[in-house]
Design a protein around this motif. Sequence first.
Motif, PDB file in Angstrom:
ATOM      1  N   ASN A 269       6.874  14.735 -18.381  1.00 41.29           N
ATOM      2  CA  ASN A 269       6.657  15.255 -17.040  1.00 41.29           C
ATOM      3  C   ASN A 269       5.744  14.236 -16.328  1.00 41.29           C
ATOM      4  O   ASN A 269       4.605  13.948 -16.956  1.00 41.29           O
ATOM      5  N   LEU A 270       6.066  13.923 -15.221  1.00 39.75           N
ATOM      6  CA  LEU A 270       5.537  12.726 -14.576  1.00 39.75           C
ATOM      7  C   LEU A 270       5.041  12.994 -13.256  1.00 39.75           C
ATOM      8  O   LEU A 270       5.708  13.776 -12.533  1.00 39.75           O
ATOM      9  N   VAL A 271       3.930  12.698 -12.536  1.00 40.21           N
ATOM     10  CA  VAL A 271       3.637  12.764 -11.103  1.00 40.21           C
ATOM     11  C   VAL A 271       3.708  11.270 -10.690  1.00 40.21           C
ATOM     12  O   VAL A 271       3.293  10.237 -11.037  1.00 40.21           O
ATOM     13  N   MET A 272       4.654  11.067  -9.641  1.00 38.40           N
ATOM     14  CA  MET A 272       5.201   9.652  -9.341  1.00 38.40           C
ATOM     15  C   MET A 272       5.646   9.708  -7.920  1.00 38.40           C
ATOM     16  O   MET A 272       5.971  10.853  -7.330  1.00 38.40           O
ATOM     17  N   PRO A 273       5.750   8.492  -7.218  1.00 40.55           N
ATOM     18  CA  PRO A 273       4.943   7.384  -7.788  1.00 40.55           C
ATOM     19  C   PRO A 273       3.674   7.220  -7.227  1.00 40.55           C
ATOM     20  O   PRO A 273       3.461   7.904  -6.119  1.00 40.55           O
ATOM     21  N   LEU A 274       2.611   6.647  -7.870  1.00 37.96           N
ATOM     22  CA  LEU A 274       1.535   6.522  -7.180  1.00 37.96           C
ATOM     23  C   LEU A 274       0.876   5.251  -6.913  1.00 37.96           C
ATOM     24  O   LEU A 274       1.354   3.992  -7.452  1.00 37.96           O
ATOM     25  N   GLY A 275      -0.100   4.929  -6.240  1.00 40.67           N
ATOM     26  CA  GLY A 275      -0.559   3.592  -6.089  1.00 40.67           C
ATOM     27  C   GLY A 275       0.214   2.740  -4.799  1.00 40.67           C
ATOM     28  O   GLY A 275       1.250   3.239  -4.399  1.00 40.67           O
ATOM     29  N   ASN A 276      -0.427   1.640  -4.656  1.00 40.85           N
ATOM     30  CA  ASN A 276       0.139   0.809  -3.266  1.00 40.85           C
ATOM     31  C   ASN A 276       1.329  -0.327  -3.702  1.00 40.85           C
ATOM     32  O   ASN A 276       2.341  -0.341  -3.202  1.00 40.85           O
ATOM     33  N   GLY A 277       1.005  -0.868  -4.841  1.00 39.36           N
ATOM     34  CA  GLY A 277       2.032  -1.765  -5.258  1.00 39.36           C
ATOM     35  C   GLY A 277       1.867  -3.079  -4.686  1.00 39.36           C
ATOM     36  O   GLY A 277       0.927  -3.294  -4.130  1.00 39.36           O
ATOM     37  N   PHE A 278       2.756  -4.278  -5.481  1.00 44.00           N
ATOM     38  CA  PHE A 278       2.448  -5.381  -4.845  1.00 44.00           C
ATOM     39  C   PHE A 278       2.939  -5.885  -3.713  1.00 44.00           C
ATOM     40  O   PHE A 278       3.580  -4.998  -3.140  1.00 44.00           O
ATOM     41  N   SER A 279       2.677  -7.221  -3.507  1.00 50.62           N
ATOM     42  CA  SER A 279       3.107  -7.503  -1.964  1.00 50.62           C
ATOM     43  C   SER A 279       4.613  -7.366  -1.739  1.00 50.62           C
ATOM     44  O   SER A 279       5.284  -7.782  -2.693  1.00 50.62           O
ATOM     45  N   ASP A 280       5.051  -7.149  -0.527  1.00 50.73           N
ATOM     46  CA  ASP A 280       6.374  -7.033  -0.304  1.00 50.73           C
ATOM     47  C   ASP A 280       6.922  -8.560   0.146  1.00 50.73           C
ATOM     48  O   ASP A 280       5.949  -9.390   0.087  1.00 50.73           O
ATOM     49  N   VAL A 281       8.109  -8.436   0.315  1.00 49.06           N
ATOM     50  CA  VAL A 281       8.622  -9.903   0.701  1.00 49.06           C
ATOM     51  C   VAL A 281       8.041 -10.463   1.851  1.00 49.06           C
ATOM     52  O   VAL A 281       7.604 -11.714   1.964  1.00 49.06           O
TER      53      VAL A 281
END
Lengths: 302, 265
Positions: B92-104
């Motif tokens: 069981n997951l809560v997702m997706p979370l957070g901002n992430g790395f830089s886009d292109v």
Amino acid sequence: MADLTTNIGALRLKNPVMTASGTFGYGIEFSDFVRLEDIGGIIVKGTTLHPRQGNDYPRMAETAGGMLNCVGLQNKGVDYFCEKIYPEVCGIGTNVIVNVSGSSPEDYAECAARIGALERIPAIELNISCPNVKDGGMAFGVTCEGAASVVKAVRKAYNKTLIVKLSPNVTDIVSIAKAVEAEGADAVSLINTLMGTAIDIEKRRRMLSIGTGGLSGPCVKPVALRMVWQVAHAVDIPVVGLGGISTTEDAVEFLMAGACAVEIGTANFIDPAVTVKVAKGLDAWLDAHSCKSVGEIIGVAE
Amino acid sequence: MKSVADLRVNAVERKGDKAVLLRLAASAELRSECRPGQFVQVRVDGAKDTFLRRPISIHHVDEERGEIWLLVQMVGEGTRQLGCLKEGDTLNLVMPLGNGFSDVETLRQKAGGKEPRPLLVGGGVGVAPLYYYGAWLKRRGIEPTFLLGARSKTLLLQLEEFEALGRVCVTTEDGSYGERGFVTQHSVLAGERFTSIHVCGPGPMMKAVARYAKTEGIACEVSLENMMACGLGACLCCVEKTVKGNVCVCTEGPVFDINELTWQI
């Protein structure tokens, strides 16, 4: 379909399930997971007159069946709430209640007055029980005189529904409840977190930045339930029950102990949709037990 | 949009002594929501002292197999329990979370008009989010260079997979693979110029890389792993001190530009 409506003084809830302050943000953070209007009430995070940075990291330690936190009332202050947050939350379609904290009776009163001016905030929950701040917070909530002084000041400045959140870190919670009732509180909510600590045995030091924190989660439920039962049998104002509720059956227990409504806190971290599940579960439970309304089970436990 | 999802465990692959790769079946809709550098909150069932969910970064989104991959380092009771999962179990997951790395587009800005040359630096299990980021960049026509560090060769996770994806530079502290030493001592840093650096690993390693990037004037972002409770910005437990004050790593991060942080570097 049982009648789930319940009242906290003049405040009417569509169902008895609310969110505990500090565990549900401003509600918006959970809008991907639940229809916010399906919750009986959303008690938003603790708000103070001036912005607070809170305590240093680490602020959290996991324990068996729960967790300790020492966040320390991090918030951007009441002006920020009024200007930036209120416009976002006032249209949610359920009761949005602001948890108010402070470091002097005057602080509390001024913050409450500002919130009182917001038309669509029908109630405040007065936090005289935060264990994680040095100035104010729990210091007021652990003596009858301290609790009474804050409620007296706020009562003069605030004429809507006033709920006072009590600390379990006292010898006799009933006497505190009676003291705030005598000063005009419309309801009490209990319990806030229980003060505790945890030690990192490899580093040989306490895990939390300020040493201690407030314990919450299923592990505190029996203590909370006992206190709710005691207070509900001793005061004439409504009692809101919280402390470790994570299932429908937990909520039923608190209602039977005498709470007219409940708050769900730490369980939101494990299941962000738990509030609505418990509200729906209550409906099903009442139907299955041939109860026409939630009122039929409030305070029935001897 | 964030959601709570029950995913089937398609495979559990042991990776060295202390890590497992969990391959989870995920719908196209769920997969399409995941950006590199984001994480999931995993509910741990059946571990008596594990109360909270465990934040785990997204290691890969495999479009061919329709899977989301999690690389889990077994460090405590909760993560050890995840290592005991079997094919066919449900997670069981809560997702997706957070901002992430830089886009292109951000990488192009950081490159100042030149072709982006990102360096992805990972240490220990911190390599996990870099795999998906690297694959994601490659699909968008950007060639990533990986710089991976570990104490010794057996602790280098997913090395073959990284090597299949692109150019990989390695350091080990005992010299059992690649160059001997720490990632910041690798010769590639002296010999080549990168346009941005993206780091995930132990705190001291991230700080060392951040110091290098700052000295060289290269844009640098780091992925933090502060202890979390809710993962949704509600509990305010995972805060990091930044130039804007205390902010939640779970929502404002986990990826931060080093200029936003108050690290003494």
